[in-house]
Scaffold this active site. Structure first.
Site, PDB file in Angstrom:
ATOM      1  N   ARG A  42       0.749  -1.219   0.056  1.00 47.82           N
ATOM      2  CA  ARG A  42       0.136   0.144   0.296  1.00 47.82           C
ATOM      3  C   ARG A  42       0.916   1.192   0.011  1.00 47.82           C
ATOM      4  NH1 ARG A  42      -2.737  -3.842   1.621  1.00 47.82           N
ATOM      5  NH2 ARG A  42      -0.995  -4.449   2.541  1.00 47.82           N
ATOM      6  N   THR A  43       1.962   1.296   0.788  1.00 46.64           N
ATOM      7  CA  THR A  43       2.353   2.613   1.050  1.00 46.64           C
ATOM      8  C   THR A  43       3.281   2.960  -0.225  1.00 46.64           C
ATOM      9  OG1 THR A  43       2.823   2.150   3.492  1.00 46.64           O
ATOM     10  CG2 THR A  43       4.041   4.059   2.609  1.00 46.64           C
ATOM     11  N   ARG A  82      11.027   3.660   3.419  1.00 44.99           N
ATOM     12  CA  ARG A  82      10.582   2.924   4.181  1.00 44.99           C
ATOM     13  C   ARG A  82      11.972   2.132   4.722  1.00 44.99           C
ATOM     14  NH1 ARG A  82       5.699  -1.196   4.405  1.00 44.99           N
ATOM     15  NH2 ARG A  82       4.822   0.821   4.919  1.00 44.99           N
ATOM     16  N   HIS A 126       4.999   5.821  11.504  1.00 48.69           N
ATOM     17  CA  HIS A 126       4.298   5.678  10.034  1.00 48.69           C
ATOM     18  C   HIS A 126       3.323   6.946   9.708  1.00 48.69           C
ATOM     19  CE1 HIS A 126       3.250   3.967   6.420  1.00 48.69           C
ATOM     20  NE2 HIS A 126       3.001   2.677   6.682  1.00 48.69           N
ATOM     21  N   LYS A 161      25.914  -3.478  -1.459  1.00 49.65           N
ATOM     22  CA  LYS A 161      27.165  -3.465  -1.535  1.00 49.65           C
ATOM     23  C   LYS A 161      27.857  -2.764  -0.342  1.00 49.65           C
ATOM     24  CE  LYS A 161      26.625  -2.735  -6.439  1.00 49.65           C
ATOM     25  NZ  LYS A 161      26.469  -1.518  -7.404  1.00 49.65           N
TER      26      LYS A 161
END
Ligand code: CP
Length: 308
Positions: A55-56, A105, A133, A84
């Site tokens: 969703r986000t 995120r 959030h 890396k």
């Protein structure tokens, strides 16, 4: 102070007036999306997702495309140079030249805050570990505003994983700033809200809190029920997760005791904490909530980019 060129890392970065400004614009965009379909023409959204999301990430992408902009980014840290060993600081120093606004995120709490210290473009926290959030909170607030008409005088129950749930932490802190809100916190004893958050709610915001392990006892008196899943990925061992995973399962039968105008919200994804037989109950708003998430993110980006 305007929202233009600001970061959104913690919901407390926004005043109550700014929260209302974003919600009101989001609702206008929901009602008349065509009026906004070119306002981000030429703008680029960068999506930096170091942790899974449906969703986000996709609602941000959908939001930017609906505003006439374009998107780039990665949805798996293993396909980026983080694999890396590149630092967040170096990644941001590069990507703020590639995009006009960035959403991140990350599994580590504080990663978006660190990113904001190196970025020349707005950074939006798309969820950091078990911490915050803020755009889910905006999604939750716009849903309450749309379906209740205001965000005040509400008894709100949170049910499930209140220890690790970042959506819960963000919404608790934010709702505490609205008039006459009280909370019923329903969880197994192992998953109660963190002590520091409980102290903050009681001492700083002076809100009324009931902590309980019984949803049935309080269901008849609550206005909003915010269900959450028990988050497997935050447990240190499988045994603890299995013990707690079915602690609360909301079904049609249990809802017979609830108010007629209850709002049932859930940030999603759901696992099994809401039975499918609840989905056609008019009080179940979690899919409408996910849809409204697009419009509130459109409003947020338009304001941070200074085009609305
Ligand atoms: N509500 C939410 O954050 O969903 P995703 O994890 O799918 O982005």
């Amino acid at each position: 102070m305007t929202l233009n060129n600001r970061h959104l890392v913690d919901p407390n970065d926004l005043t109550l007036d700014e929260l209302h400004q974003i919600i009101d614009l989001g609702l206008k965009m929901y009602e008349n999306p065509k009026a906004y379909r070119e306002i981000c023409k030429g703008k680029i959204l960068g999506t930096l997702f170091y942790e899974p999301s449906t969703r986000t990430r996709l609602s941000f992408e959908s939001a930017m495309l609906r505003l006439g902009g374009t998107v780039l980014g990665f949805s798996d840290a293993n396909t980026s140079s983080a694999k890396k060993g590149e630092s967040i600081a170096d990644t941001i120093r590069v990507l703020d030249d590639y995009a006009d606004i960035l959403v991140m995120r990350h599994p580590r709490e504080g990663a978006p805050r660190l990113a904001s210290e190196f970025s020349t473009v707005p950074i939006i926290n798309g969820g950091d570990g078990g911490h915050q959030h803020p755009t889910q909170t905006l999604t939750d607030l716009i849903t309450i505003q749309k379906y209740r008409g205001s965000i005040e005088n509400l008894k709100v129950a949170f049910c499930g994983d209140l220890l690790f749930g970042r959506t819960v932490h963000s919404l608790l802190k934010t709702l505490s700033r609205f008039p006459n809100i009280s909370f019923v916190l329903v969880s197994p004893p192992e998953l109660k809200i963190p002590y520091h958050l409980r102290d903050e709610l009681l001492q700083e915001y002076k809100v009324e809190i009931i902590e309980t392990s019984s949803l049935d006892e309080y269901l008849p008196e609550i206005d909003i029920l915010y269900m959450t899943r028990i988050q497997k990925e935050r447990f240190f061992n499988e045994e603890d997760y299995i013990k707690l995973k079915d602690s609360y399962i909301l079904n049609k039968d249990k809802l017979k005791k609830a108010k007629e105008d209850l709002l049932i919200l859930h940030p999603l994804p759901r696992v099994n904490e809401i039975s499918y037989d609840v989905d056609d109950d008019p009080r179940a708003k979690y899919f409408d909530q996910a849809k409204l998430g697009i419009y509130v993110r459109m409003a947020l980006m338009a304001l941070l980019l200074g085009v609305a």
